[in-house]
Design an enzyme around this catalytic site. Sequence first.
Site, mmCIF file in Angstrom:
data_model
loop_
_atom_site.group_PDB
_atom_site.id
_atom_site.type_symbol
_atom_site.label_atom_id
_atom_site.label_comp_id
_atom_site.label_asym_id
_atom_site.label_seq_id
_atom_site.Cartn_x
_atom_site.Cartn_y
_atom_site.Cartn_z
ATOM 1 N N GLU A 123 -19.093 -3.330 2.132
ATOM 2 C CA GLU A 123 -18.321 -2.375 2.924
ATOM 3 C C GLU A 123 -18.732 -0.939 2.607
ATOM 4 O O GLU A 123 -18.968 -0.583 1.454
ATOM 5 C CB GLU A 123 -16.829 -2.579 2.628
ATOM 6 C CG GLU A 123 -15.930 -1.694 3.457
ATOM 7 C CD GLU A 123 -14.457 -1.975 3.180
ATOM 8 O OE1 GLU A 123 -14.126 -3.090 2.717
ATOM 9 O OE2 GLU A 123 -13.640 -1.075 3.424
ATOM 10 N N GLU A 164 -13.382 -9.496 1.024
ATOM 11 C CA GLU A 164 -14.044 -8.182 1.023
ATOM 12 C C GLU A 164 -14.503 -7.833 -0.389
ATOM 13 O O GLU A 164 -14.404 -6.683 -0.827
ATOM 14 C CB GLU A 164 -13.110 -7.099 1.567
ATOM 15 C CG GLU A 164 -12.666 -7.354 2.990
ATOM 16 C CD GLU A 164 -11.921 -6.176 3.603
ATOM 17 O OE1 GLU A 164 -11.077 -5.587 2.912
ATOM 18 O OE2 GLU A 164 -12.212 -5.854 4.770
ATOM 19 N N ASP A 217 0.376 -0.808 -7.684
ATOM 20 C CA ASP A 217 -0.020 -0.948 -6.292
ATOM 21 C C ASP A 217 -1.062 -2.030 -6.133
ATOM 22 O O ASP A 217 -1.972 -2.136 -6.955
ATOM 23 C CB ASP A 217 -0.557 0.370 -5.734
ATOM 24 C CG ASP A 217 -0.530 0.348 -4.210
ATOM 25 O OD1 ASP A 217 -1.450 -0.236 -3.610
ATOM 26 O OD2 ASP A 217 0.410 0.876 -3.628
ATOM 27 N N GLY A 218 -0.913 -2.821 -5.073
ATOM 28 C CA GLY A 218 -1.902 -3.860 -4.798
ATOM 29 C C GLY A 218 -3.290 -3.279 -4.593
ATOM 30 O O GLY A 218 -4.286 -3.933 -4.889
ATOM 31 N N HIS A 219 -3.350 -2.073 -4.087
ATOM 32 C CA HIS A 219 -4.648 -1.433 -3.826
ATOM 33 C C HIS A 219 -4.767 -0.186 -4.684
ATOM 34 O O HIS A 219 -4.188 0.854 -4.377
ATOM 35 C CB HIS A 219 -4.763 -1.056 -2.351
ATOM 36 C CG HIS A 219 -6.174 -0.789 -1.904
ATOM 37 N ND1 HIS A 219 -7.052 0.015 -2.625
ATOM 38 C CD2 HIS A 219 -6.864 -1.225 -0.820
ATOM 39 C CE1 HIS A 219 -8.209 0.060 -1.976
ATOM 40 N NE2 HIS A 219 -8.128 -0.680 -0.891
ATOM 41 N N CYS A 255 -10.717 2.322 7.501
ATOM 42 C CA CYS A 255 -10.909 3.019 6.224
ATOM 43 C C CYS A 255 -12.274 3.690 6.126
ATOM 44 O O CYS A 255 -12.411 4.756 5.522
ATOM 45 C CB CYS A 255 -10.736 2.030 5.079
ATOM 46 S SG CYS A 255 -11.609 0.461 5.327
ATOM 47 N N CYS A 256 -13.311 3.055 6.702
ATOM 48 C CA CYS A 256 -14.682 3.512 6.437
ATOM 49 C C CYS A 256 -15.026 4.869 7.073
ATOM 50 O O CYS A 256 -15.640 5.703 6.400
ATOM 51 C CB CYS A 256 -15.676 2.446 6.871
ATOM 52 S SG CYS A 256 -15.506 0.877 5.967
ATOM 53 N N CYS A 294 -16.967 1.619 2.480
ATOM 54 C CA CYS A 294 -16.019 2.204 1.519
ATOM 55 C C CYS A 294 -16.390 1.862 0.079
ATOM 56 O O CYS A 294 -16.167 2.675 -0.822
ATOM 57 C CB CYS A 294 -14.612 1.694 1.770
ATOM 58 S SG CYS A 294 -13.806 2.447 3.179
ATOM 59 N N HIS A 324 -11.462 -7.806 -4.742
ATOM 60 C CA HIS A 324 -11.742 -6.885 -3.635
ATOM 61 C C HIS A 324 -12.560 -5.703 -4.163
ATOM 62 O O HIS A 324 -12.147 -5.021 -5.099
ATOM 63 C CB HIS A 324 -10.393 -6.428 -3.067
ATOM 64 C CG HIS A 324 -10.475 -5.606 -1.837
ATOM 65 N ND1 HIS A 324 -10.672 -4.242 -1.861
ATOM 66 C CD2 HIS A 324 -10.372 -5.941 -0.527
ATOM 67 C CE1 HIS A 324 -10.674 -3.779 -0.619
ATOM 68 N NE2 HIS A 324 -10.493 -4.791 0.207
ATOM 69 N N HIS A 382 0.775 -1.249 0.000
ATOM 70 C CA HIS A 382 0.000 0.000 0.000
ATOM 71 C C HIS A 382 0.808 1.301 0.000
ATOM 72 O O HIS A 382 0.292 2.335 0.426
ATOM 73 C CB HIS A 382 -0.941 0.033 1.222
ATOM 74 C CG HIS A 382 -2.090 -0.944 1.159
ATOM 75 N ND1 HIS A 382 -1.990 -2.180 0.586
ATOM 76 C CD2 HIS A 382 -3.364 -0.856 1.589
ATOM 77 C CE1 HIS A 382 -3.154 -2.812 0.690
ATOM 78 N NE2 HIS A 382 -4.010 -2.022 1.286
HETATM 79 ZN ZN ZN Z 1 -13.728 0.670 4.507
#
Ligand code: ZN
Length: 643
Positions: free
Chosen positions: A333, A316, A199-201, A401-402, A335, A264, A148
């Site tokens: 989620e 997720e 990036d993985g995310h 994160c949320c 997010c 994801h 990340h």
């Molecule tokens: Zn989140």
Amino acid sequence: MSLSDQNNSSQSVIVDTSRSPYTRLHPAPIKAVVLEDTFWRHRRQLNREIMLPAQYGLCERTGRIANFRRAAGQLEGDFQGQYFNDSDVYKLLEAAAWALVGEDSVELKALVDRLIDVIAAAQEPDGYLNTFFTFERASQRWTNFDLHEMYCAGHLIQAAVAHYRSTGETRLLHVATRFADHICARFGPEEQGKQFGNDGHPEIEMALVELYRTTGQRKYLAQAQYLVANRGYGRVSDRPFGRFPTSYHQDHLPFHSLTRLEGHAVRAVYLNCGATDIAAERDEPELRIALDTMWDSMTSRQMYIHGGLGPRHQNEGFGPSDYELPNARAHAETCASVANAMWNWRLLLLTGQARYADVMELELYNSILSGVSLDGKGYFYQNPLSDDGHHRRQEWFGTACCPGNVSRLLSELPGYFYSTTDTGVWIHLYASNSAALTLPDNSTIELTQRTNYPWSGEISVETKTAGLYDLYLRLPGWCKAGWTVTVNQEAVGYELTDGNYLRIRREWRAHDVVQLNLPMPVERMESHPFVVENHKRVALMRGPVLYCVEGVDHPDTDVRLFEFSESDTFEPEYVSDMLNGVVVLRGTAQVRATEADWEERLYRSQESAAHANSARRAAVTAIPYYAWANREPGPMLVWLRTV
Ligand SMILES: [Zn+2]
């Protein structure tokens, strides 16, 4: 976020024109709109006064801010928490920076400045900035794309753009561009002597496009393009976190070959945001086709009725099958819902199609709003569509994160209401507000909206500016029939665009009043038959708001025993002293069996059931889904059994 704003106070920054060449609509700056309705004004006040200060306190208590002080050499001790924790500080900062627009809050400004101080102090001389990879881990920088580093950089860039557009100050923007420059210099086409990197995310893609729009530096757009184009070849990592297939982070297929949301959920939709931003800046027909195909897949086979995405807790995200939409086990989620509003906002600007605003609105009033409690003190990470009373909001999470995502969305919200074209103003969302919208020729159109949306579909728009221009009013997808539009209480000529906006072009006078009436009947919704969990079940919607039944309103009967027949109807009723003021739906249901009738059995033959029935009718009150779990715990259902 791509809420392009204009600010001319800096000499050193080439200011974005907010005119992306391949978009149909231009976003209106956040500061152009002042929300005046109680529904959103109250929530935005909670955000400023409760949510943001609490998140700041939690970032302090959990060591997230201390990690920056440590990286700056101001503090001894170990890094605290997870490797992606910097992103929570950046998201909080982005939310706080946008919340400064139109607010003269000394406390909030001080909070923002304090955060910028510690972030700037932690930056390395070469521009690198990630507090996890400092001191003992400095040698591991950029060795594992699953950790990340670019994701956190993306959130830093978004915070910096927000801060610059909100305040005109360039201090954080300077930090962010130095880190972006570091990334651009290091990662890129191997033939240019650079190193492969991604990036993985996903997240940094949309941030880089926004940085390009803010600074005019094309290298940031090129970097975003490089990242999207070089994903999908299994190079990001062989097996993400050692257990997931490469689809987990959308590295299984090149972007132009994607046909459904995979892996994801937040990653998938953030990536689509970035790809849509690129498509707004460049002629990229292959990206457009992939985005359209994924959107169709999402809305016809992959999305919950409340807008939630990602049914599975395990990753997720999504499994391989369409129509996999479990209710109690839904991950959904918060997010992912925020991300989906962001993606649909971008698609809306690209096309002027109301269906994208419909999804934004669905997210906003349902699976995003459920993500925060009515008092602003608790958050959901998952947003299930049924529950036995155990799922409760929390003040914070290890992976937090949320909360920041809900906060930044509330801070940015005014920026989602309008956009402009050369000839006029587009109204996407409805709530009482005053707006001053600048067209490309620098003329300004002022108007006010008055409505009790989402509880009423009666909307009046008063023009403050005389002249010849277009007003485009979104006709929501939930409104199927019976809508009317008048100007000064008289019939008016309009065009219904292919994107489902009512276009009224005329020589407007000051104080002309457009009245749009959208009937809001209670709708009984059903699922595609392949969603097996919802077989013989209906959900209630009214306007954009999804409803549920909750145990606390039904002390005499478990809500899971209710059965509804086609003749059972519901009446809306505004209740001012319930759940901060909501329209509830009142009706009755049949209760054929009590729990006692089941005699502790899990299964029984239908023949034996015939003797045990103790049928009666019960009063039912359905509440907006977003407001559930704010009172005593108990069972909750969105999808109601039918006879
Ligand atoms: Zn989140």
